[in-house]
Design a protein around this motif. Sequence first.
Motif, PDB file in Angstrom:
ATOM      1  N   LEU A  55      43.725  41.828  36.513  1.00 34.02           N
ATOM      2  CA  LEU A  55      43.046  40.742  37.220  1.00 34.02           C
ATOM      3  C   LEU A  55      42.955  39.490  36.361  1.00 34.02           C
ATOM      4  CD1 LEU A  55      40.021  42.540  38.926  1.00 34.02           C
ATOM      5  CD2 LEU A  55      42.320  42.151  39.838  1.00 34.02           C
ATOM      6  N   SER A  56      42.987  38.360  37.007  1.00 31.35           N
ATOM      7  CA  SER A  56      42.703  37.104  36.316  1.00 31.35           C
ATOM      8  C   SER A  56      41.245  37.106  35.890  1.00 31.35           C
ATOM      9  CB  SER A  56      42.964  35.917  37.246  1.00 31.35           C
ATOM     10  OG  SER A  56      42.021  35.925  38.324  1.00 31.35           O
ATOM     11  N   VAL A  57      40.893  36.193  35.024  1.00 28.83           N
ATOM     12  CA  VAL A  57      39.498  36.092  34.584  1.00 28.83           C
ATOM     13  C   VAL A  57      38.586  35.842  35.777  1.00 28.83           C
ATOM     14  CG1 VAL A  57      37.877  34.744  33.196  1.00 28.83           C
ATOM     15  CG2 VAL A  57      40.132  35.319  32.273  1.00 28.83           C
ATOM     16  N   GLU A  58      39.048  34.994  36.690  1.00 35.67           N
ATOM     17  CA  GLU A  58      38.239  34.673  37.867  1.00 35.67           C
ATOM     18  C   GLU A  58      38.047  35.894  38.761  1.00 35.67           C
ATOM     19  OE1 GLU A  58      39.810  31.216  35.962  1.00 35.67           O
ATOM     20  OE2 GLU A  58      40.896  32.936  36.829  1.00 35.67           O
ATOM     21  N   ASP A  59      39.124  36.635  39.012  1.00 35.21           N
ATOM     22  CA  ASP A  59      39.028  37.806  39.872  1.00 35.21           C
ATOM     23  C   ASP A  59      38.215  38.918  39.207  1.00 35.21           C
ATOM     24  OD1 ASP A  59      40.454  36.583  41.860  1.00 35.21           O
ATOM     25  OD2 ASP A  59      42.376  37.518  41.339  1.00 35.21           O
ATOM     26  N   ALA A  78      34.687  38.213  39.671  1.00 36.84           N
ATOM     27  CA  ALA A  78      34.231  38.541  41.022  1.00 36.84           C
ATOM     28  C   ALA A  78      33.867  40.026  41.116  1.00 36.84           C
ATOM     29  CB  ALA A  78      35.317  38.201  42.038  1.00 36.84           C
ATOM     30  N   ALA A  79      34.578  40.865  40.345  1.00 35.30           N
ATOM     31  CA  ALA A  79      34.267  42.291  40.319  1.00 35.30           C
ATOM     32  C   ALA A  79      32.974  42.563  39.567  1.00 35.30           C
ATOM     33  CB  ALA A  79      35.412  43.070  39.677  1.00 35.30           C
ATOM     34  N   GLU A 127      31.099  51.593  37.349  1.00 33.65           N
ATOM     35  CA  GLU A 127      30.482  51.219  38.621  1.00 33.65           C
ATOM     36  C   GLU A 127      31.333  50.193  39.364  1.00 33.65           C
ATOM     37  OE1 GLU A 127      26.393  49.022  40.165  1.00 33.65           O
ATOM     38  OE2 GLU A 127      26.422  50.000  38.207  1.00 33.65           O
ATOM     39  N   ALA A 128      31.833  49.189  38.631  1.00 34.62           N
ATOM     40  CA  ALA A 128      32.654  48.158  39.264  1.00 34.62           C
ATOM     41  C   ALA A 128      33.954  48.741  39.810  1.00 34.62           C
ATOM     42  CB  ALA A 128      32.955  47.042  38.257  1.00 34.62           C
ATOM     43  N   ILE A 129      34.542  49.679  39.069  1.00 28.14           N
ATOM     44  CA  ILE A 129      35.782  50.314  39.519  1.00 28.14           C
ATOM     45  C   ILE A 129      35.539  51.123  40.791  1.00 28.14           C
ATOM     46  CG2 ILE A 129      37.410  52.164  38.950  1.00 28.14           C
ATOM     47  CD1 ILE A 129      37.290  51.154  36.024  1.00 28.14           C
ATOM     48  N   ILE A 130      34.458  51.894  40.804  1.00 30.71           N
ATOM     49  CA  ILE A 130      34.173  52.730  41.974  1.00 30.71           C
ATOM     50  C   ILE A 130      33.850  51.869  43.195  1.00 30.71           C
ATOM     51  CG2 ILE A 130      32.546  54.407  42.936  1.00 30.71           C
ATOM     52  CD1 ILE A 130      32.380  55.643  40.128  1.00 30.71           C
ATOM     53  N   LYS A 131      33.036  50.854  43.006  1.00 27.07           N
ATOM     54  CA  LYS A 131      32.685  49.988  44.131  1.00 27.07           C
ATOM     55  C   LYS A 131      33.890  49.225  44.649  1.00 27.07           C
ATOM     56  CE  LYS A 131      27.769  49.219  43.193  1.00 27.07           C
ATOM     57  NZ  LYS A 131      26.733  48.211  42.851  1.00 27.07           N
ATOM     58  N   ARG A 132      34.776  48.843  43.735  1.00 27.28           N
ATOM     59  CA  ARG A 132      35.966  48.101  44.131  1.00 27.28           C
ATOM     60  C   ARG A 132      37.015  49.016  44.746  1.00 27.28           C
ATOM     61  NH1 ARG A 132      40.719  46.302  41.536  1.00 27.28           N
ATOM     62  NH2 ARG A 132      41.370  44.234  42.253  1.00 27.28           N
ATOM     63  N   GLY A 133      37.000  50.288  44.332  1.00 33.37           N
ATOM     64  CA  GLY A 133      37.970  51.250  44.843  1.00 33.37           C
ATOM     65  C   GLY A 133      39.256  51.300  44.060  1.00 33.37           C
ATOM     66  N   LYS A 134      39.327  50.541  42.962  1.00 33.38           N
ATOM     67  CA  LYS A 134      40.540  50.520  42.147  1.00 33.38           C
ATOM     68  C   LYS A 134      40.177  50.048  40.743  1.00 33.38           C
ATOM     69  CE  LYS A 134      44.350  48.985  43.989  1.00 33.38           C
ATOM     70  NZ  LYS A 134      45.396  48.051  44.519  1.00 33.38           N
ATOM     71  N   ALA A 135      40.813  50.649  39.755  1.00 29.20           N
ATOM     72  CA  ALA A 135      40.562  50.262  38.364  1.00 29.20           C
ATOM     73  C   ALA A 135      41.222  48.922  38.049  1.00 29.20           C
ATOM     74  CB  ALA A 135      41.071  51.342  37.422  1.00 29.20           C
ATOM     75  N   PHE A 136      40.696  48.259  37.044  1.00 30.04           N
ATOM     76  CA  PHE A 136      41.234  46.943  36.682  1.00 30.04           C
ATOM     77  C   PHE A 136      40.985  46.641  35.211  1.00 30.04           C
ATOM     78  CE2 PHE A 136      36.821  46.275  37.758  1.00 30.04           C
ATOM     79  CZ  PHE A 136      36.376  45.368  36.811  1.00 30.04           C
ATOM     80  N   ALA A 194      32.283  40.320  33.368  1.00 30.07           N
ATOM     81  CA  ALA A 194      33.566  40.918  32.992  1.00 30.07           C
ATOM     82  C   ALA A 194      34.245  40.231  31.801  1.00 30.07           C
ATOM     83  CB  ALA A 194      34.502  40.950  34.195  1.00 30.07           C
ATOM     84  N   PRO A 195      34.334  38.905  31.766  1.00 32.04           N
ATOM     85  CA  PRO A 195      35.028  38.279  30.631  1.00 32.04           C
ATOM     86  C   PRO A 195      34.402  38.623  29.291  1.00 32.04           C
ATOM     87  CG  PRO A 195      34.758  36.720  32.432  1.00 32.04           C
ATOM     88  CD  PRO A 195      33.929  37.912  32.787  1.00 32.04           C
ATOM     89  N   LEU A 196      33.063  38.656  29.234  1.00 33.60           N
ATOM     90  CA  LEU A 196      32.381  38.972  27.983  1.00 33.60           C
ATOM     91  C   LEU A 196      32.441  40.459  27.663  1.00 33.60           C
ATOM     92  CD1 LEU A 196      30.579  38.218  25.574  1.00 33.60           C
ATOM     93  CD2 LEU A 196      28.597  38.476  27.081  1.00 33.60           C
TER      94      LEU A 196
END
Length: 339
Positions: free
Chosen positions: A276-280, A283-284, A189-198, A288-290
């Motif tokens: 992505l950094s942990v912070e970025d 944001a997605a 879901e995060a990848i699709i909403k963001r428009g790019k994988a990470f 994400a970190p966990l």
Amino acid sequence: MAPTIFIIGVTGYIGGEVAVVFAEKHPEYNLVFLVRNSEQAKIVKARFPSSETVIGDLDSHDVLFEQGKRADVVLQTASADHIAVGESIIAGMAQGKKGHYIHVSGSGILHDVTNGFGNPSSKIYHDTSDLAAITSFDSSHVHADTDASVTAAGLKHGIPTAIVSPVTIYGVGRGPIKTRSLQIPFLTEAIIKRGKAFTVLEGNNIWDNVHITDLAEAYNVLTEEALKLNGGKSSWGKEGYYFVESAEHRWKDIVTELAKIAHQKGAIKSVEVEKLSVEDASAAHPWAPLLWGGNCRSRGDRIRALGWKPSARKIEEYLPEMVDFEIKSLGTQSSATTF
């Protein structure tokens, strides 16, 4: 007399699949399900006509207490972090049949970033040789407080307890309501909403995985043992801890596959994977970190010793259907121009 199995979480992903497996393998069980309202009761009864439903939630002490008294086995699959539900049920069990209580936890308790987010760790926790370490984690480890409360309540009331600790669960479930897992769907879901994988930084961190039906089969094995004299060959109480895993993956590899599949289905514009950094990454998705940044490596020695063997195909083979599920859920058109 048919055993009474009280399942909390039938409307959820894990509990729903467990109910399907039990109905298939043990039609003789008297299945009792906790549901929140009459609408859910109708859906569940339609799927499992011979079952019984009771209305309440995880804070409904009187309902949980009374059902605990009736049950031969209780499976709490609804929450890994709700202490009161276990205390209510176990107290009730002590006043009734004195059955066995099985609580859902999660291998997130092992979350390891000692080498930094996105980097692998060589530490693998076995639920046999590493049991003392696992059960002595402090509250900085997710689920640890709740796990400890379950064991303590069982010892206090003389009720055998077991903790089932799944890993990354994959596959679309067959339950009556929720059929979606958490980590991979949230990531998709995060990848699709963001428009790019990470990935979170390098993405070389490692988790274990298990298919939803294999997980439900583990619950079936443990319940079968619980119904035997003195709990059969299974472990309970201080030794009643069960990881359930079948293989492991690097998150970078999962993300790469998700990017290819989502791109092929027109949900994102390219197969590119961004570090992505942990912070970025946060944001997605705030978790994400966990969910995707550390290592959780375990071995389910105890459940295998009881005869459990995973039979599902590898996680990669199920990713297309999981991506399809998320695209449908998001109402995403099959066109990259939507991003």
